[in-house]
Scaffold this active site. Sequence first.
Site, mmCIF file in Angstrom:
data_model
loop_
_atom_site.group_PDB
_atom_site.id
_atom_site.type_symbol
_atom_site.label_atom_id
_atom_site.label_comp_id
_atom_site.label_asym_id
_atom_site.label_seq_id
_atom_site.Cartn_x
_atom_site.Cartn_y
_atom_site.Cartn_z
ATOM 1 N N CYS A 9 -5.384 1.070 6.539
ATOM 2 C CA CYS A 9 -6.083 -0.174 6.866
ATOM 3 C C CYS A 9 -5.580 -0.730 8.197
ATOM 4 O O CYS A 9 -4.434 -0.536 8.592
ATOM 5 C CB CYS A 9 -5.897 -1.202 5.755
ATOM 6 S SG CYS A 9 -4.190 -1.705 5.477
ATOM 7 N N HIS A 19 0.825 -1.204 0.000
ATOM 8 C CA HIS A 19 0.000 0.000 0.000
ATOM 9 C C HIS A 19 0.862 1.258 0.000
ATOM 10 O O HIS A 19 2.080 1.210 0.186
ATOM 11 C CB HIS A 19 -0.933 -0.018 1.204
ATOM 12 C CG HIS A 19 -2.015 -1.044 1.109
ATOM 13 N ND1 HIS A 19 -3.014 -1.170 2.041
ATOM 14 C CD2 HIS A 19 -2.271 -1.987 0.168
ATOM 15 C CE1 HIS A 19 -3.841 -2.154 1.692
ATOM 16 N NE2 HIS A 19 -3.403 -2.663 0.560
ATOM 17 N N GLU A 39 -21.441 1.202 -22.855
ATOM 18 C CA GLU A 39 -21.203 1.856 -24.140
ATOM 19 C C GLU A 39 -22.335 1.673 -25.145
ATOM 20 O O GLU A 39 -22.256 2.165 -26.258
ATOM 21 C CB GLU A 39 -19.885 1.366 -24.747
ATOM 22 C CG GLU A 39 -18.648 1.918 -24.063
ATOM 23 C CD GLU A 39 -17.428 1.919 -24.969
ATOM 24 O OE1 GLU A 39 -17.577 1.838 -26.207
ATOM 25 O OE2 GLU A 39 -16.315 1.983 -24.434
ATOM 26 N N ARG A 76 -6.962 -1.005 -27.860
ATOM 27 C CA ARG A 76 -6.057 -0.873 -28.999
ATOM 28 C C ARG A 76 -5.355 0.475 -29.037
ATOM 29 O O ARG A 76 -4.243 0.590 -29.526
ATOM 30 C CB ARG A 76 -6.839 -1.059 -30.309
ATOM 31 C CG ARG A 76 -7.506 -2.400 -30.456
ATOM 32 C CD ARG A 76 -8.196 -2.563 -31.795
ATOM 33 N NE ARG A 76 -9.188 -1.536 -32.074
ATOM 34 C CZ ARG A 76 -10.406 -1.503 -31.538
ATOM 35 N NH1 ARG A 76 -10.757 -2.414 -30.646
ATOM 36 N NH2 ARG A 76 -11.263 -0.560 -31.878
ATOM 37 N N GLU A 132 1.199 3.729 2.091
ATOM 38 C CA GLU A 132 1.930 4.049 3.323
ATOM 39 C C GLU A 132 3.234 3.261 3.417
ATOM 40 O O GLU A 132 4.286 3.814 3.780
ATOM 41 C CB GLU A 132 1.056 3.752 4.551
ATOM 42 C CG GLU A 132 -0.224 4.572 4.601
ATOM 43 C CD GLU A 132 -1.428 3.877 3.989
ATOM 44 O OE1 GLU A 132 -2.540 4.079 4.493
ATOM 45 O OE2 GLU A 132 -1.237 3.135 2.997
ATOM 46 N N LEU A 185 -13.875 -4.438 -27.890
ATOM 47 C CA LEU A 185 -13.921 -3.890 -26.530
ATOM 48 C C LEU A 185 -12.574 -4.040 -25.820
ATOM 49 O O LEU A 185 -12.506 -4.407 -24.644
ATOM 50 C CB LEU A 185 -15.030 -4.537 -25.705
ATOM 51 C CG LEU A 185 -16.463 -4.377 -26.236
ATOM 52 C CD1 LEU A 185 -17.460 -4.961 -25.250
ATOM 53 C CD2 LEU A 185 -16.796 -2.924 -26.536
ATOM 54 N N ASP A 216 -22.277 -4.928 -34.413
ATOM 55 C CA ASP A 216 -20.975 -4.252 -34.474
ATOM 56 C C ASP A 216 -19.804 -5.212 -34.315
ATOM 57 O O ASP A 216 -18.697 -4.902 -34.764
ATOM 58 C CB ASP A 216 -20.877 -3.195 -33.372
ATOM 59 C CG ASP A 216 -21.884 -2.076 -33.541
ATOM 60 O OD1 ASP A 216 -22.695 -2.144 -34.487
ATOM 61 O OD2 ASP A 216 -21.878 -1.139 -32.712
#
Length: 343
Positions: free
Chosen positions: A71, A44, A282, A207, A46, A204, A200
């Site tokens: 945490c 983390h 989308e 690129r 810290e 997804l 389509d």
Amino acid sequence: MRRCLELARNAAGFTAPNPMVGCVIVHNGRIIGEDFHRRYGTPHAEANAIEAVAQKELLPHSTLYVNLEPCAHHGKTPPCTDLIIAHKIPHVVIGSTDPNPLVSGKGVKKLRAAGCRVTENMLESECKRLNIRFMTFHRLQRPYVILKWAQTADGFIDAARTDTAQRPMRITGDYEQMLTHKWRSEESAIMIGTNTALLDDPMLNLRRWHGQPPLRVTLDRTLRLPASLHLLDGSQPTMIFTETTTGHLPKAAYAVVPFDRQLPEHILAELHRCKCLSVLVEGGAQLLQTFINSGLWDEARVFGTNMQIGTGVRAPLLPVQADEKYTLRNSILQIIRNNQTKI
């Protein structure tokens, strides 16, 4: 604290399901160590910042700044509170409380019990905004929902199409596409509807941007999507929501849910179970409008252009106006936030 936020943003798209956290350690007005949580499963912020301090003997005389409560439990890494206490750092300044019930308030309590002075809620609203996905995930028990589309000046998102021989109409340019791929890299999942998947056949993927590919999500109520689709090529994880319990293909995970009026709730509950902090929706128009009508959306990003086509697929309708507007190369980007969302 603003430096903590700057550092934390460097890990956008890489820390989920953890939050983005930056940490700065100051001695006599001078930064002696700083770092951020770089990737899920790694140390983390810290721990990284303390490690970056060359003169550890200064730590008992320093102040540690962090944008989220340290945490106090064992997860992938040891508790940050134990590390702070072990190095006898006397003062900790926190941006916002951690909404995770495993942490919330426990980190502050443990530090104070050890004699550490704790200052809370420094730039709290800015710190919450940075981790709005993490906050939504834990407080609302669902992912943060972002809707995205591009529309013409006369309110259409595509020409009317009935088969895959007709390619989707391109409303925006290369810059907007690159920006969309950047957005994809910052979210846990990206979702489209059945018709968009069929007509389509989108990849997804990322690129046009470097980053961690999101989970690809689509709907297929009756399992009519062919195995030849890019979504089912096995190149990155894919989840399909369906009502059918048989006939599932091997290169995707399936979630069986009822396709009723609570469909958005069912989808978000499953994505929450899979530890998705956020989802970028989308398209298409029907799926987007379903989320809008349900009220289960947090932010919309809409590209508008001067193009007019006269007829086609109508753009979704939002009940609120834009909060922000930006002029891009080929479009005007509107950011609209759902003010009904409370965290």
